[in-house]
Design an enzyme around this catalytic site. Sequence first.
Site, short mmCIF file in Angstrom:
data_model
loop_
_atom_site.label_atom_id
_atom_site.label_comp_id
_atom_site.label_asym_id
_atom_site.label_seq_id
_atom_site.Cartn_x
_atom_site.Cartn_y
_atom_site.Cartn_z
CB THR A 93 -0.92 0.07 1.06
OG1 THR A 93 -1.59 -1.30 1.22
CG2 THR A 93 -1.97 1.17 1.17
NE ARG B 277 5.23 0.85 5.45
CZ ARG B 277 3.89 1.56 5.81
NH1 ARG B 277 3.25 0.76 6.77
NH2 ARG B 277 3.85 2.58 5.44
CB SER C 267 4.01 4.42 8.21
OG SER C 267 3.06 5.25 8.57
CG HIS C 268 1.08 2.69 11.40
ND1 HIS C 268 1.22 2.98 9.92
CD2 HIS C 268 0.89 1.32 11.31
CE1 HIS C 268 0.79 1.72 9.27
NE2 HIS C 268 0.26 0.90 10.17
CG ASP D 178 2.16 8.23 11.17
OD1 ASP D 178 2.48 9.44 10.82
OD2 ASP D 178 2.43 7.26 10.07
CG ASP E 286 5.35 8.01 7.61
OD1 ASP E 286 4.39 7.81 8.50
OD2 ASP E 286 5.13 8.11 6.45
CG ASP F 252 1.92 9.59 6.83
OD1 ASP F 252 2.17 8.99 7.94
OD2 ASP F 252 2.19 8.84 5.62
NE ARG F 253 -1.19 5.62 9.27
CZ ARG F 253 -1.92 4.41 9.43
NH1 ARG F 253 -2.36 3.95 10.38
NH2 ARG F 253 -1.58 3.48 8.52
CD GLU G 28 -9.53 3.41 7.61
OE1 GLU G 28 -9.47 3.21 8.82
OE2 GLU G 28 -8.95 2.75 6.84
CB SER G 29 -6.10 4.48 7.98
OG SER G 29 -5.68 5.22 6.82
CE LYS H 77 -1.36 8.39 6.00
NZ LYS H 77 -0.79 7.21 4.95
NE ARG I 7 -5.83 -2.09 7.59
CZ ARG I 7 -4.80 -2.30 8.35
NH1 ARG I 7 -5.17 -2.81 9.50
NH2 ARG I 7 -3.66 -1.84 8.06
C1 VG1 Z 1 -2.90 1.45 5.83
C2 VG1 Z 1 -4.22 2.29 5.92
C3 VG1 Z 1 -4.15 3.16 4.44
C4 VG1 Z 1 -2.96 4.08 4.67
C5 VG1 Z 1 -1.61 3.09 4.74
C6 VG1 Z 1 -0.33 3.76 4.57
O1 VG1 Z 1 -2.84 0.38 4.73
O2 VG1 Z 1 -5.22 1.24 6.01
O3 VG1 Z 1 -5.15 3.73 4.64
O4 VG1 Z 1 -2.90 4.51 3.29
O5 VG1 Z 1 -1.69 2.15 5.81
O6 VG1 Z 1 -0.31 4.72 5.63
P1 VG1 Z 1 -3.18 -0.89 4.81
O7 VG1 Z 1 -3.01 -1.62 3.40
O8 VG1 Z 1 -2.48 -1.70 5.89
O9 VG1 Z 1 -4.69 -1.15 5.09
V1 VG1 Z 1 1.16 4.96 6.34
O10 VG1 Z 1 0.90 6.38 7.50
O11 VG1 Z 1 1.45 3.55 7.14
O12 VG1 Z 1 2.12 5.41 5.25
CO CO Z 2 2.52 7.19 8.03
#
Ligand code: VG1
Ligand code: CO
Length: 545
Positions: free
Chosen positions: A18, A22, A113-114, A279, A281, A283-284, A366-367, A378, A498
Amino acid sequence: MDIRTVDTTPFDDQKPGTSGLRKKVAVFQQPHYLENFIQSIFDCVEEPRGKTLVLGGDGRFHNRAAIQTIIKMAAAAGFGRLMVGQGGILSTPAASAVIRKYRALGGIILSASHNPGGPGGDFGIKFNIGNGGPAPEKDTEAFFRRSRQLNQYRIADVPDVDLERVGETPLGDLVLQVIDPVADYAELMEALFDFGRINSMFEAGMLDIRFDAMHAVTGPYACEILEKRLGAKPGSVMNGVPREDFGGGHPDPNLAHARELVGIMNGGAGAPHFGAASDGDGDRNMVLGQRFFVTPSDSLAVMAANAHRLPGYRMGLAGVARSMPTSQAVDRVAERLGIECYETPTGWKFFGNLLDAKKVTMCGEESFGTGSDHVREKDGLWAVLFWLNLLAIRNESVESIVRAHWRAFGRNYYSRHDYEGVDGARAGELVEDLRDKLAGLPGKRLGEREVRYADDFAYTDPVDGSVTEHQGVRIGFQDGARIIFRLSGTGTEGATLRLYVERYEPDPAGHDQETQEALKELIQIAENLSELRERTGRSGPTVIT
Ligand code: VG1
Ligand code: CO
């Protein structure tokens, strides 16, 4: 400058998900693993000669080592300029801003990210294109194809570079420029929001806030912008020093992982007026009022409904976009405003074309992700500043703003249940079996509702016509309620399933229910239909947001 060509063999698992590639840190530490993926990117992008590349990361373990390697590979690839954040730091939205401002060819952001960091944690690489946004699927697929054939990479034989000193250093034909990671981003924020007005609220002691940087990348950004420039009292930023392991925490801004902040915000009458977290990086964002949680989907809707009041959005919004599993709260705002609302697959890369074509100004997921056309990612702190500016304008509490929004538009009860680390094959089967049931569902009654549609979400990009399929199983009911199942594309261990559930309540008399209670029947239907507990072997979700 000597350039070495190194023989290598391809890895077969360098497929971006996504949001970039990673893996566990140990995977990236294998000889040639990082180099292979970077070379695959360099082989696919346009001619780098004389062009600018941006580089930075969220400061997690392995960030510095990876940056030194990438600097040497960028020099070997022939880039003209490499802009690196001081100390190797650049938040994802700041990297996007820098790419855009300096018209770079693109940028490499090192982040998972998170996901937790540290030697046993995760690491990741994202490539962003010249518009500042994540590489679209056609590019990430090209990187993956290239990675499967790669047998050589090129690297300059130069010593490690000092990343602490801002300034320029020549490396052969490459100018390595270490930049202040905060300056360009802070300047952009000042152009979008009324800093003077927010500052007056702080000066007058009318606004007490807490921002939890979770020992991740936003610490330096938040200290500079919130405390220094806006005048929030010292200590407003918590956990503001970035750590390689995020202080052992899980840098995910939600009720489950930002417990310290949630505790403070749930304190007595003396609790701060506004709380937020970001988070790994940056962006959240999570937004909290006094003893009040704003769901990310509601936050997006409130922001869209109020955007015209803020300096940077005075002209109104061209349109809005949300990812498919995000609640339909923003759809109602778009309808009222007479603007288009686009529904995209999960992941920010799908918003880029809509933003570039000026079809939308604001978008969200939503995330805990919201953003606008100011960058192509974001943006956590941007959302925080947006809310602070709104609080300064409306002079009401977070809760009263959200409740007024529900009264005006109705309330979309919404929740996501994550089943983390489940067996990959079984999770895949569960989704497959659900797909098989879809055709028989429309017209059928499930509980008190009738199914209006049931499908596997596919998206045709309205700008370039590209098609993305299998983006989640969704079941929609006559009254607008929805049940969605999707497999995560960001995990590094097993599968994460999910479940997203939503229901619309137009009547203000029904706006005071507890969310899980309000969604109980739909959750039950979803669990039964998918045989969720039996098939995952779990008695309940790992995380509820
Ligand atoms: C998750 C979230 C998605 C977001 C992605 C990257 O993806 O659901 O909405 O864009 O993380 O966010 P997934 O495929 O695990 O549902 V970040 O802050 O991790 O770059
Ligand atoms: Co992030």
